[in-house]
Design an enzyme around this catalytic site. Sequence first.
Site, PDB file in Angstrom:
ATOM      1  CG  HIS A   8      -2.027   0.605   1.203  1.00 52.84           C
ATOM      2  ND1 HIS A   8      -2.771   2.237   1.028  1.00 52.84           N
ATOM      3  CD2 HIS A   8      -3.415   0.661   1.253  1.00 52.84           C
ATOM      4  CE1 HIS A   8      -3.331   2.938   1.275  1.00 52.84           C
ATOM      5  NE2 HIS A   8      -4.255   2.119   0.925  1.00 52.84           N
ATOM      6  CB  SER A  65      -7.507   1.449  -2.117  1.00 55.91           C
ATOM      7  OG  SER A  65      -6.773   1.855  -1.720  1.00 55.91           O
ATOM      8  CD  GLU A 148     -10.389  -3.331   2.855  1.00 57.37           C
ATOM      9  OE1 GLU A 148      -9.989  -2.385   2.121  1.00 57.37           O
ATOM     10  OE2 GLU A 148      -9.404  -3.829   2.932  1.00 57.37           O
ATOM     11  CD  GLU A 154     -12.139   0.466  10.180  1.00 57.18           C
ATOM     12  OE1 GLU A 154     -11.465   0.698   8.370  1.00 57.18           O
ATOM     13  OE2 GLU A 154     -10.418   0.398   9.907  1.00 57.18           O
ATOM     14  CG  ASP A 181      -7.621  -5.686   5.527  1.00 62.65           C
ATOM     15  OD1 ASP A 181      -7.512  -5.998   6.785  1.00 62.65           O
ATOM     16  OD2 ASP A 181      -7.478  -4.893   5.261  1.00 62.65           O
ATOM     17  CG  HIS A 184     -11.683  -4.714   7.836  1.00 59.40           C
ATOM     18  ND1 HIS A 184     -11.477  -3.939   8.999  1.00 59.40           N
ATOM     19  CD2 HIS A 184     -10.278  -3.938   7.290  1.00 59.40           C
ATOM     20  CE1 HIS A 184     -11.145  -2.491   8.216  1.00 59.40           C
ATOM     21  NE2 HIS A 184      -9.841  -3.057   7.141  1.00 59.40           N
ATOM     22  CG  HIS A 207      -5.125  -4.944   1.357  1.00 55.68           C
ATOM     23  ND1 HIS A 207      -6.537  -3.921   1.944  1.00 55.68           N
ATOM     24  CD2 HIS A 207      -5.125  -4.331   0.507  1.00 55.68           C
ATOM     25  CE1 HIS A 207      -6.618  -2.714   0.919  1.00 55.68           C
ATOM     26  NE2 HIS A 207      -5.165  -3.045  -0.179  1.00 55.68           N
ATOM     27  NE  ARG A 213      -5.631  -1.555   8.997  1.00 57.88           N
ATOM     28  CZ  ARG A 213      -6.710  -0.855   8.495  1.00 57.88           C
ATOM     29  NH1 ARG A 213      -7.204   0.308   9.042  1.00 57.88           N
ATOM     30  NH2 ARG A 213      -7.122  -1.132   8.039  1.00 57.88           N
ATOM     31  CD  GLU A 242      -4.897  -2.141   3.750  1.00 56.34           C
ATOM     32  OE1 GLU A 242      -5.147  -0.749   3.284  1.00 56.34           O
ATOM     33  OE2 GLU A 242      -5.562  -2.493   4.553  1.00 56.34           O
TER      34      GLU A 242
END
Length: 290
Positions: A8, A65, A148, A154, A181, A184, A207, A213, A242
């Site tokens: 990313h 994205s 996604e 979110e 991802d 998530h 992802h 993260r 990411e």
Amino acid sequence: MKNPLGIHALVWAGSWNSEHREKAIALSAKYGYDLIEIPLLEPREIDVSGTVKLLEQYNLKAATSLALSPQTDISSPEPDIVAKGETLLNEALLVARDLGANYLGGVLYSALQKYNSPPVEVGRHHCIEVLSRLADKAKQMGMTIGLEAVNRYESNLINTAAQALEIIAETGSDNIVVHLDSFHMNIEEESFSEAITLCAEKLGYFHLGESNRGYLGSGTIDFASIFKSLRDNHYTGVITFESFSSTVVTPHLSNALALWRNLWDDSEKLAHHAKYFMEKHLHSAESPSS
Ligand code: MN
């Protein structure tokens, strides 16, 4: 497994000005990535020809994205807001095409925000209509749209692979794929392998993010199980690393992503480690006995 490996752009720089894009593209190539994911948060501000030149110079592919905002939320019940969102998505699609990317993914279906109530039927309907028209345009350009699935803080619309599949089915479009991802999924799915298996035929982009993260391997995510499941389901698509740090991203985005503490400040060290980590897991998934 020979999946293209991506990184990313926000690992490298918080904007896409000439200095930042050269740095991002040059360093992605230096650390052996095949692809850079360029966020098109303000598609009109992207210098397309300058970017294309650098991608060619460094022999790097691009994916793109986007995440919508409350002002451009196509899942809103308000037609004016939906129209603004559709305009933005159409602009982003053209920029993506001109960058030579064949993929536009992300939170294209709602705002990236914590909602205070569940989705409403009229908003969901708006979303499906806009995505269906966007996919038609994308198809004429040979492009793919990715939805996604993100965690409940979110978006309120697509939190799981199953929900992404439902929306895709309702659009009737065959060039909309599921974008998963691990960050998530770790919050929302019952298991990594079940989610991957469920959407395997429609899985188009992945992802790779740690539960915090930060550095891959520094959290609780079972990456071995993810890579095994991708292999078992014959996933040959892109896998993009990411990770975010407020050292790099703008304060606005940093706040939207809830980056309240920094897990790294050296992009090169992070990217180098992530590439090694991904290669190692691809190799282990390929030859599980070794
Ligand atoms: Mn992601």
